[in-house]
Design a protein around this motif. Sequence first.
Motif, PDB file in Angstrom:
ATOM      1  N   TYR A 117       8.426  70.556  12.523  1.00 48.04           N
ATOM      2  CA  TYR A 117       7.142  70.872  13.148  1.00 48.04           C
ATOM      3  C   TYR A 117       6.009  70.128  12.459  1.00 48.04           C
ATOM      4  N   GLY A 118       5.948  70.237  11.133  1.00 51.07           N
ATOM      5  CA  GLY A 118       4.843  69.649  10.382  1.00 51.07           C
ATOM      6  C   GLY A 118       4.788  68.131  10.545  1.00 51.07           C
ATOM      7  N   LEU A 119       5.967  67.494  10.441  1.00 53.87           N
ATOM      8  CA  LEU A 119       5.985  66.033  10.580  1.00 53.87           C
ATOM      9  C   LEU A 119       5.456  65.615  11.952  1.00 53.87           C
ATOM     10  N   CYS A 120       5.848  66.347  13.005  1.00 50.60           N
ATOM     11  CA  CYS A 120       5.416  65.976  14.355  1.00 50.60           C
ATOM     12  C   CYS A 120       3.961  66.359  14.603  1.00 50.60           C
ATOM     13  N   ALA A 121       3.534  67.486  14.058  1.00 49.77           N
ATOM     14  CA  ALA A 121       2.154  67.925  14.299  1.00 49.77           C
ATOM     15  C   ALA A 121       1.152  66.945  13.699  1.00 49.77           C
ATOM     16  N   VAL A 122       1.524  66.278  12.604  1.00 53.65           N
ATOM     17  CA  VAL A 122       0.604  65.274  12.057  1.00 53.65           C
ATOM     18  C   VAL A 122       0.836  63.893  12.682  1.00 53.65           C
ATOM     19  N   ARG A 123       2.010  63.657  13.258  1.00 55.51           N
ATOM     20  CA  ARG A 123       2.285  62.343  13.852  1.00 55.51           C
ATOM     21  C   ARG A 123       1.698  62.214  15.260  1.00 55.51           C
ATOM     22  N   TYR A 124       1.901  63.228  16.102  1.00 56.61           N
ATOM     23  CA  TYR A 124       1.553  63.091  17.524  1.00 56.61           C
ATOM     24  C   TYR A 124       0.102  62.665  17.772  1.00 56.61           C
ATOM     25  N   PRO A 125      -0.907  63.282  17.100  1.00 54.10           N
ATOM     26  CA  PRO A 125      -2.288  62.857  17.391  1.00 54.10           C
ATOM     27  C   PRO A 125      -2.545  61.390  17.060  1.00 54.10           C
ATOM     28  N   ARG A 126      -1.711  60.817  16.173  1.00 57.27           N
ATOM     29  CA  ARG A 126      -1.918  59.416  15.790  1.00 57.27           C
ATOM     30  C   ARG A 126      -1.158  58.455  16.687  1.00 57.27           C
ATOM     31  N   GLN A 127      -0.276  58.972  17.558  1.00 54.79           N
ATOM     32  CA  GLN A 127       0.504  58.121  18.472  1.00 54.79           C
ATOM     33  C   GLN A 127       0.262  58.599  19.903  1.00 54.79           C
ATOM     34  N   PRO A 128      -0.989  58.546  20.372  1.00 53.25           N
ATOM     35  CA  PRO A 128      -1.279  59.149  21.684  1.00 53.25           C
ATOM     36  C   PRO A 128      -0.610  58.426  22.845  1.00 53.25           C
ATOM     37  N   GLN A 129      -0.120  57.203  22.608  1.00 52.79           N
ATOM     38  CA  GLN A 129       0.486  56.452  23.710  1.00 52.79           C
ATOM     39  C   GLN A 129       1.919  56.907  23.983  1.00 52.79           C
ATOM     40  N   GLU A 130       2.520  57.685  23.090  1.00 60.07           N
ATOM     41  CA  GLU A 130       3.916  58.071  23.260  1.00 60.07           C
ATOM     42  C   GLU A 130       4.091  59.047  24.425  1.00 60.07           C
ATOM     43  N   THR A 131       5.210  58.906  25.141  1.00 62.97           N
ATOM     44  CA  THR A 131       5.529  59.823  26.234  1.00 62.97           C
ATOM     45  C   THR A 131       6.153  61.098  25.656  1.00 62.97           C
ATOM     46  N   PRO A 132       6.170  62.181  26.456  1.00 63.63           N
ATOM     47  CA  PRO A 132       6.808  63.418  25.973  1.00 63.63           C
ATOM     48  C   PRO A 132       8.248  63.194  25.502  1.00 63.63           C
ATOM     49  N   VAL A 133       9.011  62.369  26.220  1.00 61.36           N
ATOM     50  CA  VAL A 133      10.410  62.150  25.817  1.00 61.36           C
ATOM     51  C   VAL A 133      10.470  61.370  24.506  1.00 61.36           C
ATOM     52  N   GLU A 134       9.538  60.424  24.316  1.00 61.25           N
ATOM     53  CA  GLU A 134       9.509  59.703  23.041  1.00 61.25           C
ATOM     54  C   GLU A 134       9.161  60.640  21.889  1.00 61.25           C
ATOM     55  N   ARG A 135       8.211  61.550  22.129  1.00 64.59           N
ATOM     56  CA  ARG A 135       7.865  62.522  21.086  1.00 64.59           C
ATOM     57  C   ARG A 135       9.066  63.405  20.756  1.00 64.59           C
ATOM     58  N   LEU A 136       9.788  63.829  21.813  1.00 65.77           N
ATOM     59  CA  LEU A 136      10.977  64.661  21.592  1.00 65.77           C
ATOM     60  C   LEU A 136      12.052  63.895  20.843  1.00 65.77           C
ATOM     61  N   SER A 137      12.178  62.594  21.101  1.00 61.92           N
ATOM     62  CA  SER A 137      13.183  61.790  20.405  1.00 61.92           C
ATOM     63  C   SER A 137      12.931  61.822  18.901  1.00 61.92           C
ATOM     64  N   TYR A 138      11.674  61.641  18.514  1.00 67.11           N
ATOM     65  CA  TYR A 138      11.309  61.692  17.091  1.00 67.11           C
ATOM     66  C   TYR A 138      11.612  63.073  16.519  1.00 67.11           C
ATOM     67  N   PHE A 139      11.198  64.115  17.274  1.00 65.20           N
ATOM     68  CA  PHE A 139      11.430  65.487  16.790  1.00 65.20           C
ATOM     69  C   PHE A 139      12.915  65.750  16.600  1.00 65.20           C
ATOM     70  N   LEU A 140      13.736  65.367  17.592  1.00 68.21           N
ATOM     71  CA  LEU A 140      15.179  65.643  17.508  1.00 68.21           C
ATOM     72  C   LEU A 140      15.794  64.920  16.313  1.00 68.21           C
ATOM     73  N   GLY A 141      15.290  63.721  15.975  1.00 69.84           N
ATOM     74  CA  GLY A 141      15.796  63.000  14.811  1.00 69.84           C
ATOM     75  C   GLY A 141      15.508  63.751  13.522  1.00 69.84           C
ATOM     76  N   THR A 142      14.267  64.222  13.389  1.00 66.88           N
ATOM     77  CA  THR A 142      13.944  64.951  12.159  1.00 66.88           C
ATOM     78  C   THR A 142      14.663  66.302  12.132  1.00 66.88           C
ATOM     79  N   GLY A 143      14.687  67.006  13.272  1.00 68.71           N
ATOM     80  CA  GLY A 143      15.365  68.310  13.305  1.00 68.71           C
ATOM     81  C   GLY A 143      16.840  68.189  12.973  1.00 68.71           C
ATOM     82  N   ALA A 144      17.516  67.193  13.555  1.00 62.74           N
ATOM     83  CA  ALA A 144      18.954  67.024  13.302  1.00 62.74           C
ATOM     84  C   ALA A 144      19.216  66.698  11.837  1.00 62.74           C
TER      85      ALA A 144
END
Lengths: 239, 114
Positions: A117-144
Motif C-alpha cells: 500500500y505505502g509503496l503504491c500510495a507514494v508512487r501513483y501521484p508521481r506517475q499520473p499517466q499510468e493506466t489502472p491496469v499498469e498501477r495494478l501490475s506494479y502493486f501485484l509485483g510488490t504484493g507477491a
Amino acid sequence: MRASRISPALFRLGAFDSLPLMFAIIPFGIIWGAVAAAAGLNLLQTVMMSVTVLAGASQLASVEILKSDAPILVAIIAGAAVNLRFLLYSASMAPSWRGAPFGLQATAAYMLFDQPYGLCAVRYPRQPQETPVERLSYFLGTGAAFTLVWHVASALGWAVGARIPMDWGVDFIVPLSFLAIFAPALRDKPSWFALIVASGAALLLRGLPYGLGPLVAAGVGVAAGIWSENRLSGKESRS
Amino acid sequence: MSAAPMAAIDPTRFWLLALGLGAITYAMRISFMALMRRHAPPPGLIRALRFAPFTILPAILAPMVVFPTSGGGEVDPLRIVAALAALAAGALTRSMLATIGVGAAVFWGLGALL
C-alpha cells in the motif's frame, strides 16, 4: 484487450522496489512463526493463518488472545480492530484501480497490507499517466514479493522458534520500515504539516479503543494537509 | 513465548479464528473497490488521498516509537532520535536505503555505544 493484461515490466519493478523493505518483513515473519510455534500451532496452521489473514500484527494479537481461552469472537474482534486501517488503504487504492478488470482488483485487494500500500500510495501521484491496469501490475509485483518472503520467513521462524533472541530492539523494525516508505516521498509543506498533525494526534489519541486512534489521527492529518494546501494556493493567487 | 509447555490451541477454535478473521479482513480490503465499481469517487477524495500515506503510516508508528511496548510503554529517547534522524535522512536524500541505514545506525549503532 491489451489494456486489461498486466505489464510484466511493472510487475518486476514493483517486486524490485520492495527489496529494501525485506529487512522488516523477514524478522517480522520469523517472529510470527516463533510465536505460533510457542502457542502450539503446527506448521500447517502457522502457514494457513498467513494464507487466510495475511496481516502479521493481527495474527499475533488474535493468537495471543485465543491462547488465553478467551471466547473466539473476542479474538476475531481484536484481530479485526488491528486491521481497521485496511479500510483506509482500500479507499486510497480504489480510485487508482477503478476501471481495471474486477478480478485483478480482487486479487490485489487480498495483498493490501502496509508495505505494498505505502509503496503504491507514494508512487501513483508521481506517475499520473499510468493506466489502472499498469498501477495494478506494479502493486501485484510488490504484493507477491512481500507475500512470498513472508511465508518463507514464518516457516523458518516456526522451525527455529524460541532460539531466536528478541531483546535487541526488534520492535523498532516496523516503524523504521514505515519511515522508509513515506520519508523519501515528502516533498511539499502541506505533506509535512499533515504528517506532524497526524503524529501528534495519534500520540494524544492512543487511548482510543479498537485501533481507532490511528484512523482518527490520519483523518485529522488529511484535513490539516488540505487546509494548508488551500492556504498556500490562496496566498499565491492573491500575490 | 514463555518457557512453560503450552497446551495446543483447540483445532476448531483455531480454524474458526483463521477463517473468521480472514473473511473480515478481506471484506475490509475489498470494500472500496466493490463500492467504486458502480459509484464514482466523490470529487475531492483524490486530492485528500494524496495525504493518506503521510498521515496513516506516521499515525501508526508515532505511538510505537514514543511508547514502545518492549519498554513497558516507557519513553525511550534513543528511539525518538533514531526515528527523527531517519525521517530527515529520507526527506533529504529521497532514498529508502538511506532512511533505513541512518535509522538503523542511530538506533543500533549509537544504542550500542551508549
